[in-house]
Motif scaffolding. Sequence first.
Motif, PDB file in Angstrom:
ATOM      1  N   GLU A 152       8.242  -1.184   9.184  1.00  0.00           N
ATOM      2  CA  GLU A 152       7.761  -2.241   8.290  1.00  0.00           C
ATOM      3  C   GLU A 152       7.108  -1.677   7.023  1.00  0.00           C
ATOM      4  N   LEU A 153       6.292  -0.630   7.185  1.00  0.00           N
ATOM      5  CA  LEU A 153       5.437  -0.227   6.067  1.00  0.00           C
ATOM      6  C   LEU A 153       5.778   1.135   5.466  1.00  0.00           C
ATOM      7  N   LEU A 154       6.543   1.945   6.175  1.00  0.00           N
ATOM      8  CA  LEU A 154       6.885   3.276   5.658  1.00  0.00           C
ATOM      9  C   LEU A 154       8.408   3.455   5.632  1.00  0.00           C
ATOM     10  N   PRO A 155       9.120   2.563   4.961  1.00  0.00           N
ATOM     11  CA  PRO A 155      10.592   2.594   5.032  1.00  0.00           C
ATOM     12  C   PRO A 155      11.201   3.890   4.513  1.00  0.00           C
ATOM     13  N   SER A 156      10.526   4.595   3.608  1.00  0.00           N
ATOM     14  CA  SER A 156      11.134   5.837   3.104  1.00  0.00           C
ATOM     15  C   SER A 156      11.200   6.896   4.201  1.00  0.00           C
ATOM     16  N   MET A 157      10.337   6.803   5.200  1.00  0.00           N
ATOM     17  CA  MET A 157      10.424   7.715   6.343  1.00  0.00           C
ATOM     18  C   MET A 157      11.272   7.136   7.462  1.00  0.00           C
ATOM     19  N   ALA A 158      11.124   5.846   7.696  1.00  0.00           N
ATOM     20  CA  ALA A 158      11.717   5.229   8.884  1.00  0.00           C
ATOM     21  C   ALA A 158      13.134   4.720   8.649  1.00  0.00           C
ATOM     22  N   CYS A 159      13.747   5.127   7.539  1.00  0.00           N
ATOM     23  CA  CYS A 159      15.020   4.544   7.132  1.00  0.00           C
ATOM     24  C   CYS A 159      16.138   4.722   8.157  1.00  0.00           C
ATOM     25  N   GLU A 160      16.032   5.757   8.995  1.00  0.00           N
ATOM     26  CA  GLU A 160      17.124   5.992   9.954  1.00  0.00           C
ATOM     27  C   GLU A 160      16.776   5.518  11.366  1.00  0.00           C
TER      28      GLU A 160
END
Lengths: 281, 281, 281, 281
Positions: free
Chosen positions: D117-125
Amino acid sequence: MDLWYTEKHSDNVGITMKTTGTLFSGKSEFQQLDIIDTLEYGKMMLLDGLVMVTERDEFVYHDMIAHPALFVHPEPKQVLVIGGGDGGSIREIMKHKGVELATLCEIDGLVIEKSIELLPSMACEIDGSNPRVKLHVDDGLAYIREHQNEFDIILVDSTDPIGPAVGLFEEDFYRLVFGALKEDGIMVAQSESPFYHAEIQKNMYKNLRAVFPIVEMYQAFIPTYPSGFWSFAFASKKYHPVKDFDRERAASRDFYTKYYNEDLHLGAFMLPTFAKENIAD
Amino acid sequence: MDLWYTEKHSDNVGITMKTTGTLFSGKSEFQQLDIIDTLEYGKMMLLDGLVMVTERDEFVYHDMIAHPALFVHPEPKQVLVIGGGDGGSIREIMKHKGVELATLCEIDGLVIEKSIELLPSMACEIDGSNPRVKLHVDDGLAYIREHQNEFDIILVDSTDPIGPAVGLFEEDFYRLVFGALKEDGIMVAQSESPFYHAEIQKNMYKNLRAVFPIVEMYQAFIPTYPSGFWSFAFASKKYHPVKDFDRERAASRDFYTKYYNEDLHLGAFMLPTFAKENIAD
Amino acid sequence: MDLWYTEKHSDNVGITMKTTGTLFSGKSEFQQLDIIDTLEYGKMMLLDGLVMVTERDEFVYHDMIAHPALFVHPEPKQVLVIGGGDGGSIREIMKHKGVELATLCEIDGLVIEKSIELLPSMACEIDGSNPRVKLHVDDGLAYIREHQNEFDIILVDSTDPIGPAVGLFEEDFYRLVFGALKEDGIMVAQSESPFYHAEIQKNMYKNLRAVFPIVEMYQAFIPTYPSGFWSFAFASKKYHPVKDFDRERAASRDFYTKYYNEDLHLGAFMLPTFAKENIAD
Amino acid sequence: MDLWYTEKHSDNVGITMKTTGTLFSGKSEFQQLDIIDTLEYGKMMLLDGLVMVTERDEFVYHDMIAHPALFVHPEPKQVLVIGGGDGGSIREIMKHKGVELATLCEIDGLVIEKSIELLPSMACEIDGSNPRVKLHVDDGLAYIREHQNEFDIILVDSTDPIGPAVGLFEEDFYRLVFGALKEDGIMVAQSESPFYHAEIQKNMYKNLRAVFPIVEMYQAFIPTYPSGFWSFAFASKKYHPVKDFDRERAASRDFYTKYYNEDLHLGAFMLPTFAKENIAD
């Protein structure tokens, strides 16, 4: 240099002050003593890491621990200060020319020594030059036990009820003070913050009321103390701090007081509801 | 999480508080609004980074901005609050049953909106449910210009004289307030700290005295404000806050006040020497 | 006593350290000098409020400013340190027995004096006892202008490019250094943090490349410096810091180095992509 | 608003960062999770009050936990990440096209949910869109116990050895990991700071060496971690991280790495003397 002193007033709140350096840091037999220099409050003395006095706002504390009792008692001649090794209370007492002898009984000689050296504006009357001032480096309890029925006024200028001062908040101590006072004597003691120390106050005033017939709280603003809202206990054998206050005598004092005055004397005893309720009988 | 909010009261001193999180952060047309949660003081509202109110100590400020004037004026019916978008002043005014209408004129609608949402204990009377309360989202100056000779009491519940509130400390504004009051009206305004804001106070009281015949300062302890020592200006056309105070009426009030009481009312006007001297004519 | 030193590495981030006191605070002709005592890092020297060295982590900085050049140059005899008044660089240079004379040219005599007095573990070789060390209290630029073609190695052990050190990051200065070096001389200069000072580095390496044929950056971890990731510039007339490095000679050194070693020498030049790209030609 | 997050790296030193607000604060079954916004480092995730990742410097950690093993193993197809619920490690693994399946085994579902939800640049995969990624919300120990002999690479992307991660630093755990790896498998685990956590490292490497034939430490600069100097353990059944490293293969990678590169790979294993000595056999 970004050097800041922070005093936590609880785990979750504190005051923080920019500092230019430490002037003294050392451990006495009783406590850690630090004297530091701050930009906003000038020199500041700390005992066991807590602010005791600062050059900028000590006038509030020392006016208010000393003058109310000295203007209520009709003829104070023998005055004892327990604690108060910075000398500020003695300095204010000396402004009352009728006082024949002021005795300072401070447990920690290092506090006296370093105040004379580094805080001369407070310690000016405890440096040995004034014959109306006597110093005893001694435990306050031991001292008053051996000086019963001697004093018109006793000021308990102590630290918080942790460390060496813990006994100074108990009923046994107040009984000794009662005995050390003459039959119309008055004790004043700093009594913490109504805002942060409600429980300590509740006990302290209960203990005082078990010993003294007249016990009243009064207030003062001390910016560097927790919450800025501070209090003193006025415990008396005979004189009531408001009913027996001679406003005219206080108004015609021959010295300047930056905080205290004859009207503020009365207003200081008019407390916020929550503070009054907390220490109600 | 070691998250601390620090408010600098000057470049060299501040208060610091442990925080558990931000509940709202946003910029209105006028200012930055933040509502954060603190462990010691509960929810806290900040405007442009400065503490406005906290849940734990707002009772002091709101008791003291509202009740002195409401108990001095013999029959306050029309009351205006300028600023005060958190609703705390209105809440206290509503305790006076004789008040027919309290009008809140707050320039920043976001403050009202977020107070209703996040600070319901303060905003309880400005949520639209009370027909004796009217809200205007408007500039205070514009509003009073068009409402001359209408109010018994005007409370200026403003921020510090920087940002949107700067005009609220000037003589022109006080003339407008004077005109907006009925012929026996009273204005009360928060007037900063005697300890840190001596120059602001000097000007403010000079400006007030140029307009009102009766101008007195009174004090309150507010732990989260700079120094903890705060003041209010009582500016009045006819009633004196002490001489015309009906102690009995205040004593018989039918609601609880945690800070204010009939004795404290009098004591609040008994100021320390330095504070009195600073604003002397 | 809760006394903390905070160094802001930008407006929005910093390091904070518990302090037990100030050992010296004073202003020289050039800058503010403070030496404070910290619990985690021991004694710490600050110039104009910024950390220069601490007892606990100075070994990294001084190993890394000195040994790479001293092990790359085949026979360093004359070494000059510009800045470095704490003496740590000289101490490391002295471990190389082939060095005939190390000259310290520090602009600020107070830094030398107070280092000798308060930081003896760093200043041990600049206290006058070692005939292989010569001190000059002088401006580095003036000094090298008059000592052309003299040195095998020059270490620029300067503060950040603000205050007295600003000239030490400019092309004119590097030309003077080039001239002061013999025909196979090497200069090493601290070159800030790749993480926080990308722009300063870009300019500095551009300036160096305009003067020296061989310019390489190498890195070291210095916990008390901004980001902990620090760099040095290796600028050389003839010897390449990796290709001309005699690993065996470094490995057989007859003294202990807590940070530097023959493998780390090589690894120090293997930079993160972003750091390399920033200073690419 | 002067809101600062401070992480104490010991009782006497810490990092402090200006914060604009909390984006999420909540307690899962396992730990306290906070995501805050900082001016210098962007969004930052904290577990039990300690910094895990920040938007600005996560590239270092994730490059360095993932790529060294993935470029040393000749043909990594099955990769497991234990911990790493922010998704940054998985994102880097996915850049290696030969990897058939990357499994994330994170004990705390809330970390995954809030990262998406809040850190999409890390959690994108790890948001469910990539069929090469499988998520298991499960205890890492339990999971690998049931998946023996399955993985080419296991990355232990854990918190510090306090709280839920304490078991991930013990020999029993390493034995399970050894079993879960194929016969030429590699494990990489974050291994704390050589500067502040020497004792933890000593034990951890002893435990690793009791299980794996090849155990090497490598380093990276991570500004928001204690001291900025961080390390990883490379524990391997067959491949040596330096001797078996195919520099050309790494150099010809078809994706950008902001920190990692083929030279830095080698340099990362060249450790300061004190760090090497601390974990020496």
